[in-house]
Each structure stands twice: as C-alpha cells, then as structure tokens.
Design a protein around this motif. Structure first.
Motif, mmCIF file in Angstrom:
data_model
loop_
_atom_site.group_PDB
_atom_site.id
_atom_site.type_symbol
_atom_site.label_atom_id
_atom_site.label_comp_id
_atom_site.label_asym_id
_atom_site.label_seq_id
_atom_site.Cartn_x
_atom_site.Cartn_y
_atom_site.Cartn_z
ATOM 1 N N ASP A 80 -1.231 1.735 4.499
ATOM 2 C CA ASP A 80 0.083 1.107 4.583
ATOM 3 C C ASP A 80 0.576 1.111 6.020
ATOM 4 O O ASP A 80 1.268 2.030 6.455
ATOM 5 N N ASN A 98 -6.810 -2.787 -3.634
ATOM 6 C CA ASN A 98 -6.335 -3.613 -2.535
ATOM 7 C C ASN A 98 -6.752 -5.055 -2.801
ATOM 8 O O ASN A 98 -7.942 -5.346 -2.890
ATOM 9 N N GLY A 158 -6.013 0.907 -2.005
ATOM 10 C CA GLY A 158 -4.594 0.596 -1.862
ATOM 11 C C GLY A 158 -3.771 1.651 -1.152
ATOM 12 O O GLY A 158 -2.534 1.607 -1.192
ATOM 13 N N ARG A 205 -2.147 -2.743 -3.382
ATOM 14 C CA ARG A 205 -1.752 -3.444 -2.151
ATOM 15 C C ARG A 205 -2.077 -4.927 -2.270
ATOM 16 O O ARG A 205 -3.230 -5.296 -2.502
ATOM 17 N N GLY A 245 0.833 -1.198 0.000
ATOM 18 C CA GLY A 245 0.000 0.000 0.000
ATOM 19 C C GLY A 245 0.864 1.244 0.000
ATOM 20 O O GLY A 245 2.083 1.174 0.215
#
Length: 425
Positions: A130, A107, A127, A166, A88
């Motif tokens: 993180d 994601n 995405g 991600r 991510g």
C-alpha cells in the motif's frame, strides 16, 4: 468525481486561507483519473502525512464518542472477516499485525508501463502492498489492535480479520471491472462484510459487471458497506456507485457535532452517516495520520456491522443494515438526504435487544443520545471552519493594527504641533 474511480479517503479539501494577502493551499495527494472510471473517495487532506508517521497518543474524538467497554462487552468482532477492497493494506504497522489475512489477500491491479516505458511494481500479490496508505487507514478504523502504551486509537472491531484486496491506487487505475472482480473474489472467500471506500458518479445499472457482483454479494448474505463520496460541496445532490445500489449501506460523513461534513455527498441513496472529519488511523510502516472523507466513515460502519454479525450470526444482511439504521442518532424523526437515518451509534446498535427488522421506521420524535450518562462532546469544528475563523481573526487583527498605527501617527503629529508650534519635518 466526473466518472473517475478514486478511494473515498479524505475529502482532500483545498483550504485557502487569506491572511494579509497571502494564501496557503493544501493540495490533494491523489487526483482522480477521468479515463479510468473509478475514483477513491478522497476528501482533501488537512494534514501532511509521511510513512512511517509518529503515533498519535491521545484518544481520537470519533473513539471518545463511544463507550468502548460497554460496546465490547457485547462483541469485539471475533471470527468475523471484513474484505477491504482498496489500495492494499500494509501489515508493518504493529496495530495491524495479526489483524490481516495475508494468505488469502489478492491484488487485481495489472502492471502498466509509465511514460518512460518502465513497468513499476503494483504491490504484493496478496494485496498487502500500500504505497498510498488509503487502504491501511480504512483497515485500521475497522480492526486495528489496541496499543494502550502508545495511542488511544483502536479499531471498532479489534478482533475481526481484514481480507486485503487491492484494486486501486493513487492514480485511480481501478475501474468498474476490477472492482467487480474484487467483490466476486471476496464472495468466494466467504467474508462477512465488504467495505468499499471508492465511488463513481457514472450510472452503472444493475446488469453491469459491478451491479451483478454487488447483487451476488448481497444474495450470499454479505453486508456491503460503501462510501457516499466527497463531491457534496455546493449542495451537489447525485447518486454515486456502488453506494447507490439497492441493499448497499451507503455512508455519508459527519463531523463532531453530528452534522453532515461539508464535502459529504448528499442524495436519497444515503443511508447513514459516521465520523469523517479529522479521523485518525494507521498508516504504512507505523504510526498514525489524520484524514477526512467518507472513505473513513464507511469502515467505521463496516466495523459496527462486523460486531453485529458476531452477535447475531443468524441474522440476514438486511437485518444488520436495518438495525444500524434504526439505532442511528437522528435530528429529525425520519430520514433526510444528508445523513440518511442519522449518525451511527455503535453502542445502541449492539445493546438493542429488540427483534430483528427488515426496514427502519421513523421514530415518534427526535431521538436522544443513545447513552445519556455519557458527558456530551465539547463543541468541535472542522479544519475548514478553524481556518476560516483564523483567517477572520488575522484580517480583523490586521485592520485594527493599521488603525492603531495611523491613530498613533496623528497623535504624534498633533503633539509636535502643540509643543513646537510647527509641523514635523
């Protein structure tokens, strides 16, 4: 990496320093998951990092080696889209604001129950979550925007756009299928470059889901850049995937002296090397951290590929790859298993106006630095070398101190005998 998939971030190097019988160990932040099959290309961390972190004001050595003004006179990567398939990308770091395509990110991680029966969140659907920081560091090396008032760090292609995808996390929950899905999605979004900073040593043939996805990207003219991996200590030579697939630009890690970093994976599949020791980049929630690994060498090269793509929109992906390889700085005329065709030279790659080539060729002799008027970098050392040096100093210094104390005691004893005519009590 024993078949597990982990981001190729830092070589999260375990550094053990013996000083007067005490040992200090820096443990890796994330351990590969043997069951999952995919492992982030982490090297062992040499620094502790929290999110947010303080900005690093100076100019990192990996940026110092480039004449940015000369580089960006040719291209800044405007209009180029680079897919970062990783953990991510956090967009709250101000150097990444405006650099990330939050609308089209994705994601691919599926929610899983933990040992307590709970289903922890897996990040935003686009995405941009993180929790690890790995993908955010990778994205920053490629396209971090300038912030001259606070830091000398900036991305190689500061006008390129990052597509965050991600499909992995700190536990290595990504696998070959999620990576293949991520690559296929990147192809569907018409990206120009794909960066993959993770690897596995599990042999995955060209007909596997991952092999087919990589070939689809290459057939679409996308430059695919992948980290070579961080299992090179002890002279290990083996292939890692997806870096070892034909057509993928496999990137090893180099140090300040343009030599292979000790952890960097070697093999005949390695194409080039790029800075992967003491690399500065952006982290979630703001600021910077320093890390090591081929994970951070790959985006350095992906940034150069984006610049070349912008300059030569009519070139094939193979033309871009061959230009990067041909203009790399070499210690030998041809290619070796440690750094491939050499250490990437962004300025030379961008300013070389010779016709496109399909394959690099061995030069007639040792290549010189691409820009001779740039003062050479002072000799540097890796964190491991520094710690070994300091440990040696401490041990030698301790031995000298013991010898001095023992000698002083003998002198004092002899003085008492001579002055008093008797031994001290």
């Amino acid at each position: 990496m024993s078949g597990s998939w982990l981001p190729c971030t830092s070589v999260r190097r375990r550094v053990t320093v013996a000083v007067m019988a005490a040992a200090f160990v820096v443990a890796p932040v994330a351990a590969p998951s043997a069951a999952s099959g995919l492992s982030p290309a982490y090297a062992e961390d040499s620094t502790q990092c929290t999110f947010p972190s303080k900005p690093i004001k100076g100019t990192p050595w990996a940026i110092q080696r480039i004449q940015l003004d000369r580089l960006w006179e040719v291209s800044e990567g405007e209009g180029m889209k680079v897919a970062v398939i990783d953990t991510g990308v956090d967009t709250t770091n101000k150097q990444l604001k405006g650099a990330v395509d939050t609308r089209n990110g994705r994601n691919f991680l599926k929610p899983k129950k933990d040992k307590y029966g709970q289903t922890p969140p897996v990040g935003n659907k686009n995405g941009t979550g993180d929790a690890v920081g790995h993908g955010t560091k990778v994205a920053g090396i490629i396209a971090a925007r300038p912030d001259k008032a606070h830091t000398g760090f900036v991305g190689i292609a500061p006008k390129a756009t990052i597509l965050p995808i991600r499909q992995n996390d700190e536990s290595g929950n990504g696998n070959a299928q999620t990576l293949a899905d991520a690559i296929n999605y990147a192809v569907s979004r018409n990206v120009n470059v794909i960066n993959i900073s993770q690897d596995t040593d599990k042999p995955l043939g060209k007909n596997s889901a991952l092999g087919v996805a990589v070939q689809r990207a290459l057939d679409k003219g996308i430059v695919v850049v992948a980290s070579a991996g961080n299992d090179g200590l002890g002279g290990n030579v083996k292939k890692t995937y997806p870096a070892a697939y034909p057509g993928v630009l496999a990137v090893a890690a180099s140090d300040r002296n343009n030599e292979r970093a000790p952890f960097s994976q070697s093999g005949d599949f390695v194409d080039v090397a790029a800075p992967g020791v003491s690399v500065v980049s952006t982290v979630p929630k703001g600021g910077h951290c320093i890390d090591n690994g081929t994970s951070f060498s790959a985006p350095y090269v992906a940034g150069v590929a984006a610049l070349l793509r912008a300059k030569h929109p009519d070139w094939s992906a193979q033309n871009i790859v061959a230009r990067i390889e041909q203009t790399a700085e070499r210690a030998i005329p041809g290619r070796d298993i440690h750094v491939g065709w050499g250490v990437v030279d962004p300025v030379r790659a961008l300013t070389d106006d010779s016709p496109p080539i399909e394959q690099p060729k061995a030069s007639g002799g040792v290549q010189k630095a691409a820009v001779p008027d740039v003062p050479p970098l002072p000799p540097g050392e890796t964190f491991q070398e520094r710690n070994e040096r300091l440990a040696t100093y401490a041990i030698v210094g301790g031995a000298v101190l013991v010898a001095v104390i023992a000698g002083a005691a003998l002198v004092y004893r002899d003085w008492q005998i001579r002055v008093r005519g008797q031994r001290p009590r």
